[in-house]
Design an enzyme around this catalytic site. Structure first.
Site, PDB file in Angstrom:
ATOM      1  N   ASP A   1     -17.171   7.689  -1.639  1.00 56.86           N
ATOM      2  CA  ASP A   1     -15.921   7.493  -0.887  1.00 56.86           C
ATOM      3  C   ASP A   1     -15.586   8.820  -0.218  1.00 56.86           C
ATOM      4  OD1 ASP A   1     -13.531   6.416   0.089  1.00 56.86           O
ATOM      5  OD2 ASP A   1     -12.489   6.468  -1.849  1.00 56.86           O
TER       6      ASP A   1
ATOM      7  N   ARG B   1     -13.840  -8.519   1.343  1.00 55.71           N
ATOM      8  CA  ARG B   1     -12.403  -8.329   1.120  1.00 55.71           C
ATOM      9  C   ARG B   1     -11.651  -9.616   1.487  1.00 55.71           C
ATOM     10  NH1 ARG B   1     -10.138  -3.242   1.251  1.00 55.71           N
ATOM     11  NH2 ARG B   1      -8.292  -4.381   0.585  1.00 55.71           N
TER      12      ARG B   1
ATOM     13  N   HIS C   1      -7.434   0.816  -6.541  1.00 58.94           N
ATOM     14  CA  HIS C   1      -7.659  -0.058  -5.371  1.00 58.94           C
ATOM     15  C   HIS C   1      -8.391  -1.321  -5.857  1.00 58.94           C
ATOM     16  CE1 HIS C   1      -7.873  -1.266  -1.338  1.00 58.94           C
ATOM     17  NE2 HIS C   1      -8.736  -0.409  -0.833  1.00 58.94           N
TER      18      HIS C   1
ATOM     19  N   ARG D   1       0.871  -1.183   0.000  1.00 59.15           N
ATOM     20  CA  ARG D   1       0.000   0.000   0.000  1.00 59.15           C
ATOM     21  C   ARG D   1       0.902   1.225   0.000  1.00 59.15           C
ATOM     22  NH1 ARG D   1      -5.334   1.452   3.472  1.00 59.15           N
ATOM     23  NH2 ARG D   1      -6.129   0.086   1.845  1.00 59.15           N
TER      24      ARG D   1
ATOM     25  N   CYS E   1     -16.317   1.901   0.437  1.00 59.09           N
ATOM     26  CA  CYS E   1     -15.202   1.007   0.776  1.00 59.09           C
ATOM     27  C   CYS E   1     -14.812   1.093   2.245  1.00 59.09           C
ATOM     28  CB  CYS E   1     -14.002   1.319  -0.116  1.00 59.09           C
ATOM     29  SG  CYS E   1     -13.310   2.973   0.121  1.00 59.09           S
TER      30      CYS E   1
ATOM     31  N   GLN F   1     -10.340  -3.899  -3.537  1.00 59.37           N
ATOM     32  CA  GLN F   1     -11.602  -3.361  -3.040  1.00 59.37           C
ATOM     33  C   GLN F   1     -12.728  -3.545  -4.048  1.00 59.37           C
ATOM     34  OE1 GLN F   1     -12.297  -1.719   0.064  1.00 59.37           O
ATOM     35  NE2 GLN F   1     -14.339  -2.179  -0.717  1.00 59.37           N
TER      36      GLN F   1
HETATM   37  N1   CP Z   1     -11.291  -0.098   2.297  1.00 51.49           N
HETATM   38  C1   CP Z   1     -10.008  -0.190   2.730  1.00 51.49           C
HETATM   39  O1   CP Z   1      -9.080  -0.458   1.957  1.00 51.49           O
HETATM   40  O2   CP Z   1      -9.864   0.023   4.059  1.00 51.49           O
HETATM   41  P1   CP Z   1      -8.488   0.169   4.869  1.00 51.49           P
HETATM   42  O3   CP Z   1      -7.899   1.513   4.498  1.00 51.49           O
HETATM   43  O4   CP Z   1      -8.904   0.111   6.306  1.00 51.49           O
HETATM   44  O5   CP Z   1      -7.566  -0.940   4.481  1.00 51.49           O
HETATM   45  N1  NVA Z   2      -9.919   6.828  -1.427  1.00 55.56           N
HETATM   46  C1  NVA Z   2      -9.521   6.377  -0.118  1.00 55.56           C
HETATM   47  C2  NVA Z   2      -9.778   4.919   0.026  1.00 55.56           C
HETATM   48  C3  NVA Z   2      -9.428   4.345   1.378  1.00 55.56           C
HETATM   49  C4  NVA Z   2      -9.626   2.875   1.466  1.00 55.56           C
HETATM   50  C5  NVA Z   2      -8.072   6.720   0.130  1.00 55.56           C
HETATM   51  O1  NVA Z   2      -7.259   6.528  -0.783  1.00 55.56           O
HETATM   52  O2  NVA Z   2      -7.747   7.188   1.214  1.00 55.56           O
END
Ligand code: CP
Ligand code: NVA
Length: 311
Positions: free
Chosen positions: A229, A298, A138, A111, A270, A141
């Protein structure tokens, strides 16, 4: 399953973006996820002896815990590392990190808010790399989102999903999914927050039915699903918060907006969510909301991705 999902380029079975896969390949992953959901492998441990490294340059609740539990339930092991734990945080190159970790572990999830790092990792690693979110996409997700949508509303092909809010990383993976799963995607984003033009052009060239508007009601009218989101993603600076809050205020998903959707429409997010910002509490905590099924899925989807990558 692996024969269907074999990527043309060969090499490690990376899971970087939905656009890298054919529709049937993604469908077989969802079929595998559904099987994992119905039958937790119990005594069977298909990933026994395998180790997954989870690398986080940004915070996570769902991604971290679901990958960790998925790996353990399949019999494998996990090492969780943050940037500050690693020499990467002190300037060791991604290329060297990729080659070193490839000698120790069987797969790596990253990540990061620099998608270029994910590409660099995939280029230099000799083990599968999994995208656990970048500023651009992502994919894990959205695989869970499609699985969840279909559990509630049937096959997604030909149906309409409305995205309301920021044309961000999650929206980008929805755009790729629209091309691969053949659903109609309508995105309502404020001016200046539309998704990347090149990605929309790619999806349309792949045959996706994508509509862009600045009008949330127009996007939502008749849709089987409304998705939103956060207004401020992890890759965005806190200094943008006030400007974004002003731009996105008319895009809150509330009961008045949901009333434009098709009867029985579902609401997805998400998570993490901000009640009173991108979604009202009565929508996310109401009967249309399937956000916790999404979060659960997930786990099942990532088991399918891990079983394929490491299989
Ligand atoms: N939706 C998602 O990826 O959540 P986290 O940021 O908690 O991993
Ligand atoms: N768009 C958000 C998604 C988090 C899971 C971010 O990137 O922070």
């Amino acid at each position: 399953m692996s024969a269907v999902l074999e990527l043309p380029r060969g090499g490690p079975k990376h899971f970087l973006d939905l656009k890298d896969f054919s529709g049937p390949a993604l469908r077989s992953l969802l079929d595998a996820a559904a099987t994992f959901k119905r039958h937790c492998p119990g005594g069977k441990k298909p990933l026994a002896g395998k180790t997954l490294a989870l690398l986080f340059e940004k915070p996570s609740t769902r991604t971290r815990v679901s990958f960790e539990v998925a790996m353990r339930e399949l019999g494998g092991d996990v090492i969780v590392l943050s940037q500050r734990d690693m020499q990467l945080g002190r300037g060791e190159t991604i290329a060297d990190t990729a080659q070193v970790l490839s000698r120790y572990v069987d797969a790596i999830m990253l990540r990061t808010d620099h998608a270029a790092k994910l590409q660099e990792l995939a280029k230099h690693a000799s083990v599968p790399i999994i995208n656990g979110l970048t500023e651009l996409s992502h994919p894990c997700q959205i695989m869970a989102d499609i699985m969840t949508f279909e559990e509630h509303r049937g096959p997604v092909a030909g149906q309409t999903i409305a995205w309301v809010g920021d044309g961000n990383n999650v929206a980008a993976s929805f755009i790729e999914a629209a091309a691969r799963f053949k659903f109609t995607l309508r995105l309502a984003c404020p001016a200046g927050y539309a998704p990347r033009e090149d990605l929309v052009a790619w999806a349309r060239a792949e045959g996706a039915n994508i509509t862009l508007t600045t009008d949330p009601a127009a996007a939502v009218t008749g849709a089987a699903c409304v998705v939103t989101d956060t207004w401020l993603s992890m890759a965005n600076s806190e200094s943008e918060a006030a400007t974004r809050a002003a731009a996105f205020a008319p895009y809150q998903v509330d009961t008045a907006l949901m009333a434009h959707a098709a009867p029985g429409a579902v609401f997805m997010h998400c998570l993490p969510a901000h009640r009173g910002e991108e979604v009202s509490a009565d929508v996310i905590d109401g009967p249309a909301s399937i956000v916790f099924d999404e979060a659960e899925n997930r786990l099942h989807v990532q088991k399918a991705i891990l079983a394929w990558s490491l299989g």
